[in-house]
Design a protein around this motif. Sequence first.
Motif, PDB file in Angstrom:
ATOM      1  N   VAL A   1       0.858  -1.187   0.000  1.00  0.00           N
ATOM      2  CA  VAL A   1       0.000   0.000   0.000  1.00  0.00           C
ATOM      3  C   VAL A   1       0.890   1.232   0.000  1.00  0.00           C
ATOM      4  CG1 VAL A   1      -1.879   1.138   1.231  1.00  0.00           C
ATOM      5  CG2 VAL A   1      -1.543  -1.297   1.519  1.00  0.00           C
ATOM      6  N   CYS A   2       0.460   2.281  -0.680  1.00  0.00           N
ATOM      7  CA  CYS A   2       1.248   3.514  -0.687  1.00  0.00           C
ATOM      8  C   CYS A   2       1.304   4.105   0.726  1.00  0.00           C
ATOM      9  CB  CYS A   2       0.624   4.517  -1.657  1.00  0.00           C
ATOM     10  SG  CYS A   2       1.446   6.132  -1.618  1.00  0.00           S
ATOM     11  N   PRO A   3       2.477   4.623   1.131  1.00  0.00           N
ATOM     12  CA  PRO A   3       2.607   5.116   2.510  1.00  0.00           C
ATOM     13  C   PRO A   3       2.195   6.571   2.688  1.00  0.00           C
ATOM     14  CG  PRO A   3       4.719   5.301   1.424  1.00  0.00           C
ATOM     15  CD  PRO A   3       3.765   4.704   0.409  1.00  0.00           C
ATOM     16  N   TYR A   4       1.758   7.228   1.649  1.00  0.00           N
ATOM     17  CA  TYR A   4       1.557   8.678   1.779  1.00  0.00           C
ATOM     18  C   TYR A   4       0.135   9.040   2.174  1.00  0.00           C
ATOM     19  CZ  TYR A   4       6.302   9.269   0.085  1.00  0.00           C
ATOM     20  OH  TYR A   4       7.657   9.234  -0.026  1.00  0.00           O
ATOM     21  N   CYS A   5      -0.701   9.440   1.222  1.00  0.00           N
ATOM     22  CA  CYS A   5      -1.961  10.074   1.653  1.00  0.00           C
ATOM     23  C   CYS A   5      -3.034   9.071   2.034  1.00  0.00           C
ATOM     24  CB  CYS A   5      -2.459  11.051   0.593  1.00  0.00           C
ATOM     25  SG  CYS A   5      -3.436  10.303  -0.717  1.00  0.00           S
ATOM     26  N   GLY A   6      -4.138   9.597   2.567  1.00  0.00           N
ATOM     27  CA  GLY A   6      -5.220   8.764   3.075  1.00  0.00           C
ATOM     28  C   GLY A   6      -5.963   7.978   2.015  1.00  0.00           C
ATOM     29  N   VAL A   7      -5.676   8.237   0.744  1.00  0.00           N
ATOM     30  CA  VAL A   7      -6.317   7.445  -0.310  1.00  0.00           C
ATOM     31  C   VAL A   7      -5.856   5.984  -0.208  1.00  0.00           C
ATOM     32  CG1 VAL A   7      -6.585   7.175  -2.807  1.00  0.00           C
ATOM     33  CG2 VAL A   7      -6.562   9.456  -1.804  1.00  0.00           C
ATOM     34  N   GLY A   8      -4.595   5.792   0.177  1.00  0.00           N
ATOM     35  CA  GLY A   8      -4.110   4.429   0.409  1.00  0.00           C
ATOM     36  C   GLY A   8      -4.138   3.557  -0.829  1.00  0.00           C
ATOM     37  N   CYS A   9      -3.571   4.050  -1.923  1.00  0.00           N
ATOM     38  CA  CYS A   9      -3.598   3.289  -3.173  1.00  0.00           C
ATOM     39  C   CYS A   9      -2.878   1.946  -3.018  1.00  0.00           C
ATOM     40  CB  CYS A   9      -2.927   4.088  -4.288  1.00  0.00           C
ATOM     41  SG  CYS A   9      -3.837   5.581  -4.698  1.00  0.00           S
ATOM     42  N   ALA A  10      -3.440   0.938  -3.654  1.00  0.00           N
ATOM     43  CA  ALA A  10      -2.808  -0.380  -3.659  1.00  0.00           C
ATOM     44  C   ALA A  10      -1.735  -0.402  -4.740  1.00  0.00           C
ATOM     45  CB  ALA A  10      -3.860  -1.448  -3.955  1.00  0.00           C
TER      46      ALA A  10
ATOM     47  N   ASN B   1      -3.278  16.877  -2.776  1.00  0.00           N
ATOM     48  CA  ASN B   1      -3.252  16.171  -1.501  1.00  0.00           C
ATOM     49  C   ASN B   1      -3.875  14.776  -1.534  1.00  0.00           C
ATOM     50  OD1 ASN B   1      -2.010  18.398  -0.414  1.00  0.00           O
ATOM     51  ND2 ASN B   1      -3.922  19.317   0.259  1.00  0.00           N
ATOM     52  N   HIS B   2      -4.806  14.562  -2.425  1.00  0.00           N
ATOM     53  CA  HIS B   2      -5.439  13.240  -2.570  1.00  0.00           C
ATOM     54  C   HIS B   2      -5.601  12.978  -4.063  1.00  0.00           C
ATOM     55  CE1 HIS B   2      -6.694  14.852   1.368  1.00  0.00           C
ATOM     56  NE2 HIS B   2      -6.544  13.611   1.768  1.00  0.00           N
ATOM     57  N   PRO B   3      -4.481  12.898  -4.776  1.00  0.00           N
ATOM     58  CA  PRO B   3      -4.541  12.952  -6.239  1.00  0.00           C
ATOM     59  C   PRO B   3      -5.410  11.873  -6.879  1.00  0.00           C
ATOM     60  CG  PRO B   3      -2.293  13.221  -5.473  1.00  0.00           C
ATOM     61  CD  PRO B   3      -3.102  12.829  -4.290  1.00  0.00           C
ATOM     62  N   VAL B   4      -5.354  10.663  -6.366  1.00  0.00           N
ATOM     63  CA  VAL B   4      -6.148   9.608  -7.006  1.00  0.00           C
ATOM     64  C   VAL B   4      -7.634   9.794  -6.689  1.00  0.00           C
ATOM     65  CG1 VAL B   4      -6.592   7.122  -6.991  1.00  0.00           C
ATOM     66  CG2 VAL B   4      -4.262   7.973  -7.303  1.00  0.00           C
ATOM     67  N   ALA B   5      -7.963  10.228  -5.489  1.00  0.00           N
ATOM     68  CA  ALA B   5      -9.368  10.553  -5.188  1.00  0.00           C
ATOM     69  C   ALA B   5      -9.832  11.660  -6.123  1.00  0.00           C
ATOM     70  CB  ALA B   5      -9.518  10.976  -3.734  1.00  0.00           C
TER      71      ALA B   5
ATOM     72  N   ARG C   1      -4.509   3.127 -10.180  1.00  0.00           N
ATOM     73  CA  ARG C   1      -3.931   4.465 -10.375  1.00  0.00           C
ATOM     74  C   ARG C   1      -2.924   4.771  -9.263  1.00  0.00           C
ATOM     75  NH1 ARG C   1      -9.857   7.435 -11.284  1.00  0.00           N
ATOM     76  NH2 ARG C   1     -10.729   5.620 -12.311  1.00  0.00           N
ATOM     77  N   LEU C   2      -1.933   5.573  -9.597  1.00  0.00           N
ATOM     78  CA  LEU C   2      -0.978   6.084  -8.612  1.00  0.00           C
ATOM     79  C   LEU C   2      -0.640   7.510  -8.974  1.00  0.00           C
ATOM     80  CD1 LEU C   2       1.715   3.227  -8.325  1.00  0.00           C
ATOM     81  CD2 LEU C   2      -0.067   3.764  -6.660  1.00  0.00           C
ATOM     82  N   CYS C   3      -0.344   8.328  -7.984  1.00  0.00           N
ATOM     83  CA  CYS C   3       0.203   9.659  -8.287  1.00  0.00           C
ATOM     84  C   CYS C   3       1.730   9.565  -8.220  1.00  0.00           C
ATOM     85  CB  CYS C   3      -0.356  10.711  -7.332  1.00  0.00           C
ATOM     86  SG  CYS C   3       0.430  10.715  -5.718  1.00  0.00           S
ATOM     87  N   VAL C   4       2.373  10.708  -8.399  1.00  0.00           N
ATOM     88  CA  VAL C   4       3.833  10.720  -8.468  1.00  0.00           C
ATOM     89  C   VAL C   4       4.478  10.213  -7.177  1.00  0.00           C
ATOM     90  CG1 VAL C   4       4.017  13.161  -7.726  1.00  0.00           C
ATOM     91  CG2 VAL C   4       5.788  12.177  -9.187  1.00  0.00           C
ATOM     92  N   LYS C   5       3.825  10.457  -6.039  1.00  0.00           N
ATOM     93  CA  LYS C   5       4.436  10.027  -4.769  1.00  0.00           C
ATOM     94  C   LYS C   5       4.425   8.497  -4.665  1.00  0.00           C
ATOM     95  CE  LYS C   5       1.934  12.719  -1.957  1.00  0.00           C
ATOM     96  NZ  LYS C   5       1.311  13.778  -2.753  1.00  0.00           N
ATOM     97  N   GLY C   6       3.284   7.897  -5.009  1.00  0.00           N
ATOM     98  CA  GLY C   6       3.207   6.439  -4.912  1.00  0.00           C
ATOM     99  C   GLY C   6       4.105   5.769  -5.927  1.00  0.00           C
ATOM    100  N   ARG C   7       4.188   6.365  -7.124  1.00  0.00           N
ATOM    101  CA  ARG C   7       4.938   5.722  -8.200  1.00  0.00           C
ATOM    102  C   ARG C   7       6.451   5.843  -8.017  1.00  0.00           C
ATOM    103  NH1 ARG C   7       2.958   3.551 -12.542  1.00  0.00           N
ATOM    104  NH2 ARG C   7       0.951   4.597 -12.365  1.00  0.00           N
TER     105      ARG C   7
END
Length: 749
Positions: free
Chosen positions: A14-23, A241-245, A49-55
């Motif tokens: 799981v992505c460690p950054y925002c509350g969206v918690g992308c898988a 702040n919640h790019p995928v949302a 989907r992922l934003c730049v932080k997750g990717r």
Amino acid sequence: PIRPREELDAVDSVCPYCGVGCALTYYVDRERGAIAFAEGRDQPGSQSRLCVKGRYGWDYAASPQRLTVPLIRKDSSYPKGALSADVRGDTDNDRGRAGAGGNRSGGGRGNKLSKNGRDGRRKPGGLVDYDEVLPHFREATWEEALDLIARRLMEIHAEQGPGAIAGFGSAKCSNEEAYLFQKLIRAGFGTNNVDHCTRLCHASSVAALFEGVGSGAVSTTYGDVANADVVIITGSNPTANHPVASSFFKQARRRGTKIIYVDPRANTVAEHADYHCQVKPGTDVAFYNAIMHEVIRLGLIDMEFIKARVSGFEELVRTVNDYPPERAAQITGVDADLIREVARVWGEADAGVIYWGMGISQHTTGTDNARCLIAMCSITGNVGRPGTGLHPLRGQNNVQGASDAGLIPMFYPDYQGVDLDATRRRFEEAWGTELDPDRGLTVTEIIGSVLKPGGVRGMYMLGENPFLSDPNINKVRKALSQLDFLVVQDIFLTETAEFADVILPASSYLEKDGSYTNTDRRVQLGRKVMDPPGQARVDWEIIQDIARRIGLNWSYASPSEVFDEMVELMPSYKNLRHDNLGLSGKLYPNEDPEHSDGAVVLFDDRFNTDDGLAHLVPAQWLPAKELPDAEYPLVLNTGRLLEHWHTGSMTRRSYALDSISPVAEVYMHPKDAADRGLSHGQVVRVRSRRGAIELQVRISHREQLGNCFIPFHFREAAANLLTIDEIDPYGKIPEFKFCAVQVEATSVE
Ligand code: SF4
């Protein structure tokens, strides 16, 4: 060489950054011992989907600056307040001098880790100077460090009582770590002085939601926007702040959902909105009272819903009567006709949902702001059906889970009040010890308490960096310097660690198993990708070792065993186990996790309050605590950038992220800049009554005249030197979104 995908080891996490918690899935090159790349994977809330932080933002875990061995301060008489001298910004003795302490190039271009910090020991711009700080510490064995921690904290406990101990946990830790940490402070030290960064995030939203609907969690998911006719996005910059949302919001609009965006800044989401109500900062209560005034006047309320499921409606009507659109227009700066139009659109919709961020919560009126949003949904029947509801977009990937797990001073796990006798007895029985019957201090109160006689003297800080994250840094510096004993458990030498007596090398999320709960209430498993570096250890084991040393009989063998204990005590998490969360995680509540993803929409027939009704609490508009004046004429707003994360300890050590966004900037309206003779890129001094920083100007059409914006990620231009430590009386959250500043050119370019 880059290996082909089939030669890489795939680990789902799981992505460690925002509350969206992308898988996502990490592809690991075991031969190199490094992650090769990350890829989004399918899960209902992120859909690959992922934003730049997750990717790209995971390489910080392999930074050579990781802490790898326990450290003990050599000389405890060393004046700790002398540390972090470059983050001082005094207003009194520094007036007229550039950014005290001399990091003159602080905001300058090229001042980035990617250029000068990759060897791990040379001074990285904008981060703690290891060469300056490490000589004050010596390496220690784990035994020695843990023995010292247990001895000193118990001495303080014995001499000055349980209230002299406090713990800050972290929303970056897993549910299991959060649970164990609060249990340690409560059962081990006998105090409820345990909190975490929810206090700086959505504490006021949770206070209002708990009071209004009996639950601090969201009533629907962000994906449910697809079922809404209209959505209000307010006090939030989801693109950053919640790019995928945010991508779900934009997608819904393309399918016909109307977006009403209410925010002082013209963020990119405004370009996707049908209406942008550019309120003046701190005027949300007046705006929403006026919307409700109009909805009621036009007869667009849902009287059936109100009669059956709402209390406090009459008092709300009396309050919002005082807010006709013309009056609200004067307060908010939003045209009265636009207020009327938006009220009509909201009131006529069959299904409306509200998503909000810290522009709502981080005010001294944060709880009142959220109360208005609860009333907005309740009087129009917009709760409990698909496409309706209330959703505070949670900031960190596990701030929901850490709060659920009891990392807050007034609640045991699952928001069960510490001051309720029956509840306390249940936890005493479960944990086998007597517990403190009084609510503990919050993050903001603990810092204040250290500065008072009889206050907190010993602290255990797990993964938090209050020196940069809390308001009014100079006050935080004083507090951290005056503690008798401070333990910091972290993965890097943070600004707060400079003040520590013992520093414990912890694990990043990549180095451990554990569960995380996202903003949707989705509980997901993060899986271990690699071992911690050097002697660094996983956090739950460290907490358990300290617990054993102070006499607690703990013998957890794994995070899943901890999770099972949590679930026993947390009705909301009933039926969940590590082995039934699957690859996509599960929403709670969930009656049948083997076969169901869990409940998307809550409150379909009753709210979680004692009487099952939504309790409306009307609010009168109050101005912010520190208004602009002749000396400090601009309003400062603080927040996040897409590429960075909180105090920057992770993202500023990520090559890609820091390369994209290496520089601290103050965003200013073109006219405000022109009035001061400032040009784009020029170095300026921003000063408040509490401190001053230097950074570059970014001229931005997104700012409102008379307002400026500074991201708080940059040590070399620490925004929280400027912010005010006034707090909301209910949620105890600081007013990060409003204080008065002046901006002037520096003599040095
Ligand atoms: Fe991570 Fe949030 Fe970006 Fe998803 S949207 S990849 S959780 S930072």
